[in-house]
Design a protein around this motif. Structure first.
Motif, PDB file in Angstrom:
ATOM      1  N   ASP A 169      -8.507  -0.005  -6.756  1.00  0.00           N
ATOM      2  CA  ASP A 169      -7.826  -0.951  -6.025  1.00  0.00           C
ATOM      3  C   ASP A 169      -6.551  -0.321  -5.404  1.00  0.00           C
ATOM      4  OD1 ASP A 169      -6.839  -3.102  -4.714  1.00  0.00           O
ATOM      5  OD2 ASP A 169      -5.793  -3.942  -6.475  1.00  0.00           O
ATOM      6  N   VAL A 170      -6.888   0.972  -4.528  1.00  0.00           N
ATOM      7  CA  VAL A 170      -6.022   1.892  -3.799  1.00  0.00           C
ATOM      8  C   VAL A 170      -6.077   1.877  -2.290  1.00  0.00           C
ATOM      9  CG1 VAL A 170      -5.736   3.278  -5.808  1.00  0.00           C
ATOM     10  CG2 VAL A 170      -7.090   3.948  -3.761  1.00  0.00           C
ATOM     11  N   PHE A 205       0.783  -1.166   0.053  1.00  0.00           N
ATOM     12  CA  PHE A 205       0.017   0.143  -0.047  1.00  0.00           C
ATOM     13  C   PHE A 205       0.781   1.368   0.128  1.00  0.00           C
ATOM     14  CE2 PHE A 205      -2.142   3.173   2.750  1.00  0.00           C
ATOM     15  CZ  PHE A 205      -2.891   3.553   1.830  1.00  0.00           C
ATOM     16  N   GLU A 230       2.722   1.477  -3.422  1.00  0.00           N
ATOM     17  CA  GLU A 230       2.249   1.544  -4.769  1.00  0.00           C
ATOM     18  C   GLU A 230       0.948   2.199  -4.720  1.00  0.00           C
ATOM     19  OE1 GLU A 230       1.754  -2.623  -6.026  1.00  0.00           O
ATOM     20  OE2 GLU A 230       3.991  -3.063  -5.614  1.00  0.00           O
ATOM     21  N   ARG A 231       0.224   2.300  -3.698  1.00  0.00           N
ATOM     22  CA  ARG A 231      -1.095   2.599  -3.572  1.00  0.00           C
ATOM     23  C   ARG A 231      -1.496   3.874  -2.954  1.00  0.00           C
ATOM     24  NH1 ARG A 231      -3.744  -3.247  -2.114  1.00  0.00           N
ATOM     25  NH2 ARG A 231      -3.241  -4.237  -4.210  1.00  0.00           N
ATOM     26  N   ARG A 282      -9.663   6.927  -3.567  1.00  0.00           N
ATOM     27  CA  ARG A 282     -10.205   5.838  -2.663  1.00  0.00           C
ATOM     28  C   ARG A 282     -11.564   5.593  -2.894  1.00  0.00           C
ATOM     29  NH1 ARG A 282      -9.646  10.715   0.138  1.00  0.00           N
ATOM     30  NH2 ARG A 282     -11.422  11.292   1.521  1.00  0.00           N
ATOM     31  N   HIS A 289      -2.238   7.458  -4.774  1.00  0.00           N
ATOM     32  CA  HIS A 289      -3.488   7.735  -5.432  1.00  0.00           C
ATOM     33  C   HIS A 289      -4.679   7.599  -4.379  1.00  0.00           C
ATOM     34  CE1 HIS A 289      -1.333   6.773  -9.203  1.00  0.00           C
ATOM     35  NE2 HIS A 289      -0.888   5.637  -8.582  1.00  0.00           N
ATOM     36  N   TYR A 290      -4.308   7.457  -3.114  1.00  0.00           N
ATOM     37  CA  TYR A 290      -5.355   7.361  -2.191  1.00  0.00           C
ATOM     38  C   TYR A 290      -6.337   8.583  -2.112  1.00  0.00           C
ATOM     39  CZ  TYR A 290      -7.659   6.070   2.164  1.00  0.00           C
ATOM     40  OH  TYR A 290      -8.794   5.681   3.189  1.00  0.00           O
ATOM     41  N   SER A 342      -5.994   0.144   1.638  1.00  0.00           N
ATOM     42  CA  SER A 342      -5.004  -0.836   2.218  1.00  0.00           C
ATOM     43  C   SER A 342      -5.250  -1.948   2.610  1.00  0.00           C
ATOM     44  CB  SER A 342      -4.501   0.140   3.514  1.00  0.00           C
ATOM     45  OG  SER A 342      -5.429   0.207   4.642  1.00  0.00           O
TER      46      SER A 342
END
Length: 442
Positions: free
Chosen positions: A244-245, A226, A229-230, A238, A233-234, A247
């Motif tokens: 798919d962002v 998370f 990579e994510r 979100r 973009h949260y 945790s």
């Protein structure tokens, strides 16, 4: 926060006992570290006991499997530190009290739900030695954050913010001075054959094993992914279930398999708007739910609602419903709404529903139920039966939010009155709802 739950002194037992319940992890665990310091001071070994309470997560195999996967890892890591681990069936007041007779001190972690509070009170009365509770699954202790039930996230945010600078420190990792001896053995269920244990416990396989693996290692792997990579973009994505962002920490936080005190510094170090948006959810929104269930004993019913929400729902309780689905129809994802059905199928398939769809899911059940009471009951049943983070303060607060809790009055409309409304057009404006529906279609 550390507090004594009875007035007894330390005893002369052969060990210190830590009753693990809310904090099911071997690290970043304040209750465990406190128990180690006390065992070291008394020059005694430390034993951890966990009770498989049939009143707890129910008999769904998915929940029990996830929990037992985590406990298996915890047992191994505790053994490496020289700490014994005992797994007992039955209510804690029985299993913990029996081992407590041989203990110099009993330590408990803290839970906020009614049953958890009652279990600690019952155990405090039954023990002949001191019972000490250590709060360790929030960033800011509940009473430190606020001495009353908060009206909304806005009021709670101001109160909790004053305790976040400097940021709370992680618990100190202590070495165990007296290791559990080989002859310090107790009757314990075995964790090396999980499927056999699940059958022994009579677990019901309602929806299959699900998507997530339990335990601290699995939680850390997801957290690493998370942050790497994510998280970037949260803030903007979100609320899009296709992005798919998220945790996916909520199941692990619910079972106490990872600490919010471990998650928060990792995210906070990023220091941007994405980190701020995530910490809002992890600290403000999550700990508002602890405030809610701690100060509002009616958290599992409509009686928990603010007066304006209760009044407006009552005024519109007799409004005609275009659809009126039975619980079995909802459970089977057999409604006319492809987006709602997809959300329910996501839950059945994985054990976790995307957060934005979870709000839509709850709102629609209000619209499709004969009464607000029926809707509240259906949501709690489905949430607790299938969500890996069911029976959690965050879940109870989320269900209550659908009915107006922690929210404000909106434009009046049929069925909902002044309670916030959501519809399929709103989903399509925010993201590709048809893509989501196809992903979890029949």
């Amino acid at each position: 926060m550390i507090r004594r739950l009875n007035r007894h002194a330390f005893g002369n037992g052969r060990h210190v006992l830590y009753w693990m319940q809310a904090s099911q992890r071997p690290e970043w665990n304040p209750a465990l570290e406190y128990a180690i310091t006390q065992a070291n001071a008394l020059k005694k070994s430390l034993v951890v006991v966990f009770c498989l309470d049939p009143r707890g997560e129910g008999r769904q195999a998915r929940h029990l499997r996830f929990m037992l996967e985590g406990l298996s890892e915890t047992r191994e890591r505790l053994a490496a530190r020289g700490i014994g681990f005992v797994l007992r069936p039955g209510p804690p007041a029985e299993g913990v009290a029996a081992l407590g007779e041989e203990s110099a001190l009993v330590v408990a972690d803290r839970g906020y739900l009614r049953g958890q509070v009652e279990d600690r009170a019952l155990l405090a009365d039954r023990l002949a030695v001191s019972l000490v509770e250590v709060e360790g699954d929030v960033v800011v202790p509940v009473e430190t954050a606020s001495r009353k039930e908060e009206w909304s996230a806005a009021t709670f945010r101001r109160r909790v913010a004053r305790h976040l600078d400097p940021f709370p420190a992680p618990p100190v990792h202590h070495e165990v001075r007296v290791r559990s001896a080989d002859d310090e053995t107790y009757d314990s269920l075995r964790l090396d054959r999980l499927e056999t244990l699940l059958r022994t416990l009579g677990a019901e396989e309602d929806a299959g094993p699900g998507y997530f693996t339990g335990g601290l290692a699995a939680a850390r792997q997801l957290l690493d992914q998370f942050v790497r990579e994510r998280l970037e973009h949260y803030a903007t994505e979100r609320n899009d279930p296709n992005a798919d962002v998220l945790s996916c920490m909520s199941p692990y936080l619910h079972f106490g398999q990872i600490s919010p005190l471990e998650i928060a510094p990792r995210v906070r170090a990023v220091g941007d708007t994405n980190a701020a948006a995530y910490l809002e959810e992890l600290i403000v929104r999550r700990e508002l739910s602890m405030n809610f269930v701690h100060y509002n004993p009616a958290y599992a019913s409509l009686q928990c609602l603010p007066a304006w929400a209760a009044t407006t729902l009552e005024e519109h309780a007799g409004d005609p419903r275009e659809y009126d689905y039975a619980l079995a129809d909802l459970e089977a994802a057999a409604t006319h709404d492809p987006y709602w059905n997809a959300a329910q199928r996501e839950l059945l398939a994985t054990g976790k529903m995307h957060g934005y769809m979870r709000m839509y899911w709850g709102k629609k059940v209000i619209e499709w139920s004969s009464t607000p009471e029926d809707a509240y009951h259906a949501l709690l049943v489905l949430n607790n039966r299938y969500e890996l983070d069911g029976r959690d303060p965050n879940s109870y607060a989320g269900v209550a939010w659908c009915f107006g809790k922690h929210d404000r009055a909106w434009k009046e409309r049929p069925i909902f009155g002044k309670v916030r409304y959501m519809n399929a057009r709103g989903l399509r404006r925010k993201f590709d709802a048809d893509r989501y529906a196809k992903r979890f279609g029949e």
